[in-house]
Design an enzyme around this catalytic site. Structure first.
Site, PDB file in Angstrom:
ATOM      1  N   GLU A 183       0.803  -1.237   0.000  1.00 47.52           N
ATOM      2  CA  GLU A 183       0.000   0.000   0.000  1.00 47.52           C
ATOM      3  C   GLU A 183       0.832   1.281   0.000  1.00 47.52           C
ATOM      4  OE1 GLU A 183      -2.766  -0.543   3.236  1.00 47.52           O
ATOM      5  OE2 GLU A 183      -3.508  -2.430   2.427  1.00 47.52           O
ATOM      6  N   ASN A 223       2.060  -5.067  -3.227  1.00 46.26           N
ATOM      7  CA  ASN A 223       0.660  -5.409  -2.938  1.00 46.26           C
ATOM      8  C   ASN A 223      -0.145  -4.149  -2.611  1.00 46.26           C
ATOM      9  OD1 ASN A 223      -1.239  -7.637  -2.320  1.00 46.26           O
ATOM     10  ND2 ASN A 223      -1.167  -6.898  -0.198  1.00 46.26           N
ATOM     11  N   HIS A 235     -10.498  -6.395  -1.937  1.00 45.00           N
ATOM     12  CA  HIS A 235     -11.522  -6.296  -0.897  1.00 45.00           C
ATOM     13  C   HIS A 235     -12.744  -5.648  -1.567  1.00 45.00           C
ATOM     14  CE1 HIS A 235      -9.000  -7.511   2.433  1.00 45.00           C
ATOM     15  NE2 HIS A 235      -8.041  -6.718   1.980  1.00 45.00           N
ATOM     16  N   GLU A 280      -6.172 -10.860  -1.265  1.00 44.14           N
ATOM     17  CA  GLU A 280      -6.950 -10.659  -0.034  1.00 44.14           C
ATOM     18  C   GLU A 280      -8.441 -10.595  -0.347  1.00 44.14           C
ATOM     19  OE1 GLU A 280      -5.488  -7.336   2.293  1.00 44.14           O
ATOM     20  OE2 GLU A 280      -3.417  -7.720   1.740  1.00 44.14           O
ATOM     21  N   ASP A 312     -12.329 -10.634  -0.505  1.00 40.85           N
ATOM     22  CA  ASP A 312     -13.580 -10.864   0.217  1.00 40.85           C
ATOM     23  C   ASP A 312     -14.670 -10.010  -0.434  1.00 40.85           C
ATOM     24  OD1 ASP A 312     -12.521  -8.501   1.325  1.00 40.85           O
ATOM     25  OD2 ASP A 312     -12.332  -9.342   3.335  1.00 40.85           O
TER      26      ASP A 312
END
Ligand code: G3I
Length: 322
Positions: A132, A172, A208, A237, A239
């Site tokens: 990030e 990432n 996400h 990651e 979801d």
């Protein structure tokens, strides 16, 4: 007949389906342990490898939780993603209060990367070296690392990591899953690093999908352009939740459709590792993080509260079997 677990289907197809793991659940919850073992062929420690949990004091490390997860991966023949060596969040409390010089930050970060990546040299397959670093508007995020070392901190972090491990080295980030201003900026950043000979192997797209669900077709195009640069791409990651107040009548079906569409688009585009951010809804970060429980629905994963497979699980299975 007992259904074949997802990990076996993924193994046969030579792709990876992963989950982020928490040490407490792994130790104390047999249902969690069994799903983690049986259903996933890739894992990521959700928090245990971050600087905060690893560094109780300036000169000490506590590898207890990280070892527990990484050794679980080694024992059960899983691909292990390390997350993360350099991030602006989840730093130790003592660090925040530390009145440091720029040189001290440089020495501290180099030693941290060498020690952590070196310890897991034989066990971690891929590292999120930097997490990030780009702000939502595409500019370089101002962090303690950029303030002390300038933009060069990314180059340094990847070089130091490559000195300590043979793992694949990833950049990432979140919000850069589809083609947009942020993923454009990351593309430029990584292209520049490759031009300078920096050892970056891949890009992790977090995905996400919390309310806003990026267009799967655009995710596929994004993956393709990074692959054309010579980088591997992983979904790191994933979801899928909904804004409270905008929940569809059939959320589990809409969620399953989105998982299916994303898996299809990613596999078609050559992204062969997709990690979900947790094992089951019972312990998703969304249920305990900041004001997120008020903002988003808290059931974003493939298994429900009772560790039973959801429609999203069936959708993923169908894509992998196809
Ligand atoms: O470790 C302490 C524990 O000692 C204490 O008892 C407990 C009380 O609340 O807090 C624990 O720390 C929490 C930690 O999760 C472990 O549960 C932190 O407060 C909490 O902030 C932390 O949240 C994590 C978050 O990163 C921090 O930014 C989430 O679990 C984790 O899922 C989340 O993961 C990030 C990725 O690393 C990067 N991408 C985004 C993703 C979601 O935010």
């Amino acid at each position: 007949m007992v259904d074949q677990p997802l990990r076996e289907i993924a193994d046969e197809r030579d792709v990876r389906i992963g989950a982020a793991l928490a040490p407490g659940s792994l130790r104390s919850d047999p249902s969690y342990w069994k799903r983690a073992k049986d259903e996933f062929n890739a894992i990521t420690p959700e928090n245990a490898l971050k600087m905060g949990p690893l560094r109780p004091s300036p000169k000490t490390y506590d590898f207890t939780d990280a070892d527990a997860i990484v050794n679980f991966g080694a024992a059960h023949d899983k691909y292990v993603r390390g997350h993360t060596l350099v991030w602006h969040n989840q730093k130790p409390d003592w660090f925040e209060a530390w009145e440091h010089t720029d040189d001290q930050i440089r020495t501290f970060l180099r030693d941290h990367i060498h020690t952590v990546a070196g310890r897991y040299r034989a066990k971690i397959d891929a590292w999120d070296v930097v997490n990030e670093a780009i702000a939502d508007d595409g500019s370089l995020r101002e962090t303690v690392w950029s303030e002390a070392l300038g933009e060069e901190y990314l180059d340094l972090a990847f070089e130091w990591a490559s000195e300590a491990t043979d793992a694949d080295l990833y950049y990432n980030d979140y919000g850069a899953d589809a083609i947009n201003e942020k993923s454009d900026a990351i593309y430029d950043l990584l292209e520049g690093m490759l031009d300078r000979g920096i050892p970056v192997d891949g890009v992790g797209l977090q995905l996400h999908a919390l309310g806003d669900h990026p267009d799967p077709e655009s995710i596929g195009e994004n993956i393709e352009r990074f692959r054309e640069l010579g980088l591997d791409v992983q979904i790191t990651e994933m979801d899928v939740a909904f804004h409270r107040g905008e929940v569809p009548d059939d959320p589990l079906e809409v969620q399953a459709d989105y998982y299916r569409d994303v898996f299809e688009a990613c596999l078609d585009a050559g992204c062969e590792t997709i990690v979900t951010w947790g094992v089951a809804d019972a312990s998703t970060w969304l249920r305990g993080f900041a004001d997120f429980p008020e903002r988003y629905t808290g059931d974003p994963l493939l298994f429900d509260e009772r560790y039973d497979p959801k429609p999203a699980y069936d959708a993923v299975r169908a894509v992998l079997e196809d």
